[in-house]
Enzyme design. Sequence first.
Site, PDB file in Angstrom:
ATOM      1  N   ASN A  14      35.741 -13.367 -12.127  1.00 33.90           N
ATOM      2  CA  ASN A  14      36.327 -13.710 -11.249  1.00 33.90           C
ATOM      3  C   ASN A  14      35.612 -14.639 -10.217  1.00 33.90           C
ATOM      4  O   ASN A  14      35.957 -13.576  -8.912  1.00 33.90           O
ATOM      5  CB  ASN A  14      38.109 -13.909 -10.872  1.00 33.90           C
ATOM      6  CG  ASN A  14      38.140 -15.489 -10.015  1.00 33.90           C
ATOM      7  OD1 ASN A  14      37.986 -15.206  -9.121  1.00 33.90           O
ATOM      8  ND2 ASN A  14      39.761 -15.919 -10.322  1.00 33.90           N
ATOM      9  N   ARG A  33      28.708 -19.298   5.350  1.00 34.02           N
ATOM     10  CA  ARG A  33      27.072 -20.066   6.464  1.00 34.02           C
ATOM     11  C   ARG A  33      26.460 -21.195   5.549  1.00 34.02           C
ATOM     12  O   ARG A  33      25.608 -21.815   6.662  1.00 34.02           O
ATOM     13  CB  ARG A  33      26.504 -18.704   6.012  1.00 34.02           C
ATOM     14  CG  ARG A  33      26.017 -17.125   6.214  1.00 34.02           C
ATOM     15  CD  ARG A  33      26.251 -17.808   7.695  1.00 34.02           C
ATOM     16  NE  ARG A  33      25.406 -17.972   7.874  1.00 34.02           N
ATOM     17  CZ  ARG A  33      24.515 -16.539   9.241  1.00 34.02           C
ATOM     18  NH1 ARG A  33      24.634 -15.373   9.048  1.00 34.02           N
ATOM     19  NH2 ARG A  33      23.125 -17.197   9.276  1.00 34.02           N
ATOM     20  N   HIS A  44      39.065 -20.154 -10.198  1.00 37.40           N
ATOM     21  CA  HIS A  44      40.049 -21.417  -9.165  1.00 37.40           C
ATOM     22  C   HIS A  44      39.915 -22.030  -8.436  1.00 37.40           C
ATOM     23  O   HIS A  44      40.264 -21.749  -7.014  1.00 37.40           O
ATOM     24  CB  HIS A  44      41.270 -19.799  -9.106  1.00 37.40           C
ATOM     25  CG  HIS A  44      42.300 -20.492  -8.644  1.00 37.40           C
ATOM     26  ND1 HIS A  44      43.407 -19.212  -8.612  1.00 37.40           N
ATOM     27  CD2 HIS A  44      42.849 -22.011  -8.858  1.00 37.40           C
ATOM     28  CE1 HIS A  44      44.649 -20.703  -8.878  1.00 37.40           C
ATOM     29  NE2 HIS A  44      44.195 -21.688  -8.125  1.00 37.40           N
ATOM     30  N   HIS A  62      36.674 -22.020  -1.777  1.00 32.38           N
ATOM     31  CA  HIS A  62      36.118 -21.445  -2.411  1.00 32.38           C
ATOM     32  C   HIS A  62      34.676 -22.190  -3.327  1.00 32.38           C
ATOM     33  O   HIS A  62      34.774 -22.368  -3.325  1.00 32.38           O
ATOM     34  CB  HIS A  62      36.348 -20.222  -2.302  1.00 32.38           C
ATOM     35  CG  HIS A  62      37.528 -20.293  -3.285  1.00 32.38           C
ATOM     36  ND1 HIS A  62      38.123 -20.741  -4.336  1.00 32.38           N
ATOM     37  CD2 HIS A  62      39.075 -19.812  -2.619  1.00 32.38           C
ATOM     38  CE1 HIS A  62      39.414 -21.085  -4.249  1.00 32.38           C
ATOM     39  NE2 HIS A  62      39.572 -19.946  -3.675  1.00 32.38           N
ATOM     40  N   GLU A 114      41.387 -21.609 -13.854  1.00 34.43           N
ATOM     41  CA  GLU A 114      42.813 -21.326 -12.669  1.00 34.43           C
ATOM     42  C   GLU A 114      42.968 -22.935 -12.197  1.00 34.43           C
ATOM     43  O   GLU A 114      41.767 -23.412 -11.844  1.00 34.43           O
ATOM     44  CB  GLU A 114      43.324 -20.176 -12.708  1.00 34.43           C
ATOM     45  CG  GLU A 114      42.169 -19.061 -13.328  1.00 34.43           C
ATOM     46  CD  GLU A 114      42.869 -18.011 -13.121  1.00 34.43           C
ATOM     47  OE1 GLU A 114      42.388 -16.781 -13.169  1.00 34.43           O
ATOM     48  OE2 GLU A 114      42.556 -18.148 -11.179  1.00 34.43           O
ATOM     49  N   THR A 148      46.164 -16.641  -1.657  1.00 32.44           N
ATOM     50  CA  THR A 148      46.306 -17.273  -2.864  1.00 32.44           C
ATOM     51  C   THR A 148      47.386 -16.720  -3.855  1.00 32.44           C
ATOM     52  O   THR A 148      48.233 -16.808  -3.513  1.00 32.44           O
ATOM     53  CB  THR A 148      45.526 -15.311  -3.602  1.00 32.44           C
ATOM     54  OG1 THR A 148      44.984 -15.039  -4.281  1.00 32.44           O
ATOM     55  CG2 THR A 148      47.121 -13.917  -2.937  1.00 32.44           C
ATOM     56  N   HIS A 185      45.522 -10.299 -11.490  1.00 29.92           N
ATOM     57  CA  HIS A 185      45.758 -10.879  -9.546  1.00 29.92           C
ATOM     58  C   HIS A 185      46.143  -8.892  -9.506  1.00 29.92           C
ATOM     59  O   HIS A 185      47.250  -8.028  -9.468  1.00 29.92           O
ATOM     60  CB  HIS A 185      47.640 -11.210  -9.347  1.00 29.92           C
ATOM     61  CG  HIS A 185      46.812 -12.233  -8.467  1.00 29.92           C
ATOM     62  ND1 HIS A 185      47.427 -10.854  -7.869  1.00 29.92           N
ATOM     63  CD2 HIS A 185      47.276 -13.465  -7.834  1.00 29.92           C
ATOM     64  CE1 HIS A 185      47.554 -11.455  -6.313  1.00 29.92           C
ATOM     65  NE2 HIS A 185      46.670 -13.314  -6.984  1.00 29.92           N
ATOM     66  N   GLY A 238      38.999 -10.539  -9.750  1.00 30.25           N
ATOM     67  CA  GLY A 238      38.199 -10.957  -8.471  1.00 30.25           C
ATOM     68  C   GLY A 238      37.720  -9.902  -7.690  1.00 30.25           C
ATOM     69  O   GLY A 238      36.735  -9.590  -7.343  1.00 30.25           O
ATOM     70  N   HIS A 239      38.852 -10.422  -6.518  1.00 30.21           N
ATOM     71  CA  HIS A 239      38.607  -9.981  -5.484  1.00 30.21           C
ATOM     72  C   HIS A 239      38.373  -8.104  -5.441  1.00 30.21           C
ATOM     73  O   HIS A 239      37.210  -7.510  -4.866  1.00 30.21           O
ATOM     74  CB  HIS A 239      40.111  -9.741  -5.490  1.00 30.21           C
ATOM     75  CG  HIS A 239      39.554  -9.365  -3.239  1.00 30.21           C
ATOM     76  ND1 HIS A 239      40.014  -9.782  -2.525  1.00 30.21           N
ATOM     77  CD2 HIS A 239      40.604  -7.995  -2.355  1.00 30.21           C
ATOM     78  CE1 HIS A 239      39.600  -9.207  -1.475  1.00 30.21           C
ATOM     79  NE2 HIS A 239      40.377  -8.167  -1.708  1.00 30.21           N
TER      80      HIS A 239
END
Length: 239
Positions: free
Chosen positions: A7, A18, A43, A50, A70, A101, A191, A214-215
């Site tokens: 992700n 930025r 997502h 994002h 997603e 999230t 998740h 992802g994270h």
Amino acid sequence: MTRLSVNINKIATLRNSRGGNNPNVVKTALDCEAFGAQGITVHPRPDERHIRYQDVLDLKQLVTTEFNIEGNPTELKFIELVLATRPAQVTLVPDALGAITSNAGWDTITHRDRLTDLVQTFKSAGIRVSVFVDPIETMVEGAKICGADRVELYTEPYATEYPENREKAVAPYIKAAKVAQEVGLGLNAGHDLSLENLRYLKEQIPHLDEVSIGHALICDALYYGLENTIQMYLRELDV
């Protein structure tokens, strides 16, 4: 084999902080594929904080592994985006507007009619449909009734409880996975999965089709490098 789908939302978050195009979201996705990832997940949310909708259109042109989008299908713009890009898979997630999230799965009983219509819409376009659910057997069964191809088990509760009691943490997931297998649903998970807890989940549920991460993966990449990190996650799945 359990596929690793990366992700890349956090890459877009960094870029957006930025302005400009650094880091380049599309290049990062292609690098993830080159480094061994078997899928790319995005997502997009209505506020585009994002992943932007244009990112999804750009990625569709170049991603060669499984592309997974997603999102919450209550937004018409999301439905139109998915139908326009026709990814390999769409994962239906009931995240609320403004949520940091995703924090819960679908009630596939209460929302059966709506989900059934959506599943049919996407499947008619040749898109595999996964429904995001909590590890509750009746919710898995409900996803099958709605016509879904897969469920994605929401694994934050597993990740939270894992350090204290991993057997207790994984127990409802084993039960939910068994039901998915019995009714003929494919099985994804995602998740808060990480290098700490991923291997044990795979050991207990060996027939996982895909994990979306992802994270934690992007955080690990700050220390280990993106290529090395992807290989580390792939090794955790190779059990």
